[in-house]
Design an enzyme around this catalytic site. Structure first.
Site, short mmCIF file in Angstrom:
data_model
loop_
_atom_site.label_atom_id
_atom_site.label_comp_id
_atom_site.label_asym_id
_atom_site.label_seq_id
_atom_site.Cartn_x
_atom_site.Cartn_y
_atom_site.Cartn_z
N HIS A 156 0.83 -1.21 0.00
CA HIS A 156 0.00 0.00 0.00
C HIS A 156 0.86 1.26 0.00
CE1 HIS A 156 -3.48 -2.57 1.02
NE2 HIS A 156 -2.67 -3.14 1.88
N SER A 277 15.87 21.24 -15.90
CA SER A 277 14.74 22.15 -16.07
C SER A 277 15.19 23.42 -16.76
CB SER A 277 14.15 22.50 -14.69
OG SER A 277 13.27 23.60 -14.78
N LYS A 283 17.26 21.20 -10.72
CA LYS A 283 16.49 19.99 -11.01
C LYS A 283 17.30 18.95 -11.77
CE LYS A 283 12.66 19.29 -10.61
NZ LYS A 283 11.59 19.74 -11.53
N GLU A 290 10.01 8.22 -16.55
CA GLU A 290 8.72 8.88 -16.67
C GLU A 290 8.11 8.66 -18.05
OE1 GLU A 290 9.32 12.64 -13.57
OE2 GLU A 290 9.51 12.97 -15.72
N LYS A 325 -0.61 -3.08 -39.10
CA LYS A 325 0.83 -2.83 -39.19
C LYS A 325 1.32 -1.66 -38.36
CE LYS A 325 0.60 -4.60 -43.86
NZ LYS A 325 -0.88 -4.67 -43.78
#
Length: 469
Positions: A156, A277, A283, A290, A325
């Site tokens: 969980h 970024s 970043k 992703e 295809k």
């Protein structure tokens, strides 16, 4: 030149119809396979005495010339010639004259295109099994480096029980092994020759389908001509297998995204597989996992799309089947692109063992072992479960973890506690207590790695055996 099928028609095809019905913009990817199948077909026509040997040799030389021109980019395919088959035949006739028109003796575009796709997908399956094998090697390499690295295990997305990071990685090795085995099994249904089925009913020429199968290294031929030209099960099966692979890659992608975040900090992906970024210089974005996670949906869509195309088609061939295809090509490109990136991304991934250990030390994932400890002292499990629940609540209320409690604090919940509890609660003890087949104990994980490597040697043997196909 007029259309090769135009004898029955009195008008030119509307240019909008040509553009709408043409498949050359995507089925040109089958050029190599189309010529490969044609070479086998015309060789058979000569062997069976259907064409003079001189014509056969002329056609084979012409096909090779056309293939060389395609490879060098000298041929520009035309929408007016509809598909790869007609484009190649037109170019062949331009190359060697009317004798090129004899190539199509005893076959139809229906069995021709089916053969092309069998040839194409056969090669791609071998490639993808090889890529899965390489990814498994990368995962096992990381597992070997982390047989002593303890990390929280989750259910969980809540911390559940400590496990070895190697054990977590080996779960994906098992997933990808199932994927490889599914593809290897599907090869049996891909490696079947439809050529010789004609448009739907076979042909009046005395052809030898088994000779063509032998030339093209097919294991067998289709038993029924209607089935041969209308079967796309092998593509559906491939798309289903590819969807499962992408699902597994997507699950691993999600974990890589989480693990590489500041909040987790469990791993760092190599700079070569991340981007920055345009506005936030600090970043480091995990774009590869992703995007793989995002592209999974398009592979699912290709599977559902083909199933929908086929769901109500009468036998045998229908123009709807031209839609088989693009999704296949797209899935191959998407899947192979993901696998090519994933193996080196996993191999170069840095594992933050200290951060993982810190996470294990600051949670209650060892709580189950206290319950087991009390059960071994004679307390029924349900009562032990309640005792530990109250113990954990006490820790939360007092800002402590289980190993922070004194023996006196333990005893306020049960007199069965003694000094042994501190050894039981150590993360290494918790992990190695799961010493059952398939469990997370270090001995079990080491054995699992050896078993996986033995299975992968069988996969590698399969790859070697099928590399010639």
């Amino acid at each position: 030149m007029s259309k090769l099928w135009g004898g029955r028609f009195t008008k030119q095809t509307n240019h909008l119809v040509e553009e709408y019905t043409a498949s050359i913009n995507f089925d040109k990817a089958l050029a190599e396979e189309d010529i490969q199948g044609s070479l086998a077909h015309v060789t058979m026509l000569g062997k069976c005495g259907i064409l003079p040997q001189a014509d056969v040799e002329t056609i084979k030389e012409g096909l090779q010339t056309v293939l060389d021109k395609i490879r060098s980019g000298q041929i520009e395919f035309s929408v007016s010639d509809e598909d790869i088959h007609m484009n190649i035949e037109k170019n062949l006739i331009e190359q060697i004259g009317p004798v090129g028109g004899k190539l199509h003796t005893g076959r139809s575009r229906n069995d021709q295109v089916a053969t092309d796709m069998h040839l194409y997908l056969r090669a791609r399956v071998i490639e993808i099994v090889g890529m899965l094998h390489t990814l498994q090697e990368a995962l096992i390499g990381q597992a070997r480096e982390n047989v002593d690295t303890i990390v929280p295990g989750y259910t969980h997305l809540q911390r559940a029980q400590p496990i070895l990071f190697a054990h977590h990685l080996m779960a994906y090795v098992s997933m990808f092994q199932r994927d490889a085995e599914r593809l290897m099994d599907s090869y049996k249904r891909i490696n079947v020759l439809p050529l010789g089925a004609g448009a739907l009913a076979g042909t009046t020429f005395p052809i030898d389908r088994h000779f063509v199968a032998e030339q093209l290294q097919f294991d067998r031929v289709y038993e029924n001509s209607l089935d041969a030209v209308s079967d796309r099960d092998f593509i559906v099966e491939f798309l289903a297998d590819a969807s499962l692979i992408m699902m597994h890659l997507s699950r691993l992608s999600e974990e890589l995204v989480l693990w590489s975040s500041t909040e987790f900090g469990f791993v760092e992906l190599d700079d070569a597989f991340c981007t920055g970024s345009s506005i936030m210089p600090q970043k480091k974005n995990p774009d590869v996992p992703e995007l793989v996670r995002g592209k999974t949906g398009r592979v699912y869509g290709n599977l559902i799309g083909l199933l929908t195309v086929l769901k109500s088609l009468p036998l045998a061939y229908n123009k709807d089947m031209q839609e088989d295809k693009e999704g296949m090509f797209d899935t191959v490109a998407t899947l192979e692109g993901a696998l090519q990136l994933f193996a080196p991304m996993i191999a170069t991934m840095k594992v933050n063992k200290g951060r993982m250990r810190e996470a294990v030390n600051k949670d209650f994932s060892n709580a189950t072992d206290i319950a087991d400890f009390l059960v071994n002292k004679g307390l029924p499990f349900r009562q032990a479960h309640e005792v530990i629940g109250k113990t954990v609540l006490y820790c939360i209320q007092n800002g402590k973890y289980l190993l922070d409690l004194s023996l006196e604090e333990f005893k306020q919940f049960s007199e069965l506690f003694d000094d042994e509890i501190y050894a039981v609660l150590q993360p290494e003890a918790v992990v190695n207590a799961r010493n059952v087949y398939g469990g997370t104990a270090s001995d079990q994980v080491s054995d699992a790695i050896k078993r996986s490597e033995a299975i992968m040697r069988l996969t590698n043997q399969w790859l070697v055996e099928h590399a010639e196909a």
